[in-house]
Design a protein around this motif. Structure first.
Motif, PDB file in Angstrom:
ATOM      1  N   ARG A 198       7.844  28.954 -26.850  1.00 55.06           N
ATOM      2  CA  ARG A 198       6.662  29.304 -26.054  1.00 55.06           C
ATOM      3  C   ARG A 198       6.657  28.513 -24.751  1.00 55.06           C
ATOM      4  O   ARG A 198       6.355  29.053 -23.683  1.00 55.06           O
ATOM      5  N   LYS A 199       7.000  27.240 -24.816  1.00 57.43           N
ATOM      6  CA  LYS A 199       7.007  26.384 -23.631  1.00 57.43           C
ATOM      7  C   LYS A 199       8.097  26.853 -22.660  1.00 57.43           C
ATOM      8  O   LYS A 199       7.875  26.878 -21.441  1.00 57.43           O
ATOM      9  N   GLU A 200       9.265  27.210 -23.186  1.00 56.78           N
ATOM     10  CA  GLU A 200      10.352  27.693 -22.321  1.00 56.78           C
ATOM     11  C   GLU A 200       9.940  28.981 -21.603  1.00 56.78           C
ATOM     12  O   GLU A 200      10.256  29.161 -20.428  1.00 56.78           O
ATOM     13  N   LYS A 201       9.231  29.865 -22.299  1.00 59.52           N
ATOM     14  CA  LYS A 201       8.780  31.107 -21.659  1.00 59.52           C
ATOM     15  C   LYS A 201       7.770  30.808 -20.555  1.00 59.52           C
ATOM     16  O   LYS A 201       7.793  31.450 -19.508  1.00 59.52           O
ATOM     17  N   GLN A 202       6.886  29.837 -20.788  1.00 55.96           N
ATOM     18  CA  GLN A 202       5.895  29.483 -19.760  1.00 55.96           C
ATOM     19  C   GLN A 202       6.567  28.873 -18.545  1.00 55.96           C
ATOM     20  O   GLN A 202       6.189  29.146 -17.405  1.00 55.96           O
ATOM     21  N   LEU A 203       7.575  28.053 -18.753  1.00 58.07           N
ATOM     22  CA  LEU A 203       8.273  27.423 -17.640  1.00 58.07           C
ATOM     23  C   LEU A 203       9.087  28.442 -16.844  1.00 58.07           C
ATOM     24  O   LEU A 203       9.317  28.248 -15.645  1.00 58.07           O
ATOM     25  N   ALA A 204       9.519  29.516 -17.489  1.00 55.37           N
ATOM     26  CA  ALA A 204      10.306  30.542 -16.818  1.00 55.37           C
ATOM     27  C   ALA A 204       9.448  31.353 -15.843  1.00 55.37           C
ATOM     28  O   ALA A 204       9.969  31.919 -14.885  1.00 55.37           O
TER      29      ALA A 204
END
Length: 99
Positions: free
Chosen positions: A92-98
């Motif tokens: 979830r965090k990786e998707k938000q950072l993307a």
């Protein structure tokens, strides 16, 4: 982080509550926006060895992350559930950072 504990068909021991609380608190190192959570501990009445069920639901902004694990002991189930939540929160965090 504030966790609510619910135990079905038995009384939960304080040592188990502290163990699960400590494990879930470590998730904040991966995702620091966790609001609160709920832990449900169940014992099934059947004769199977893996009759202990741990369900952990965490509230994060805009969604909920959930994991349900069945194991021989609550400690093992909590370990597996926390590991599953760790992967979900990291993704979830990786998707938000993307974005």
């Amino acid at each position: 982080m504030k966790l609510q504990f619910h135990s079905l068909h038995f009384d939960v021991d304080q040592k188990l509550v502290d163990f699960i609380q400590k494990k879930v608190d470590k998730l904040e190192t991966f995702y620091d926006r966790i609001i609160d959570g709920e832990v449900i501990l169940k014992v099934e009445k059947d004769d199977a060895r893996d009759n202990k069920i741990v369900e952990i639901k965490l509230n994060v902004p805009g969604a909920q992350v959930f994991s349900k694990e069945q194991a021989k002991s609550f400690e093992a189930g909590a370990d597996e559930a926390v590991e599953s939540l760790r992967r979900q929160l990291k993704k979830r965090k990786e998707k938000q950072l993307a974005h």
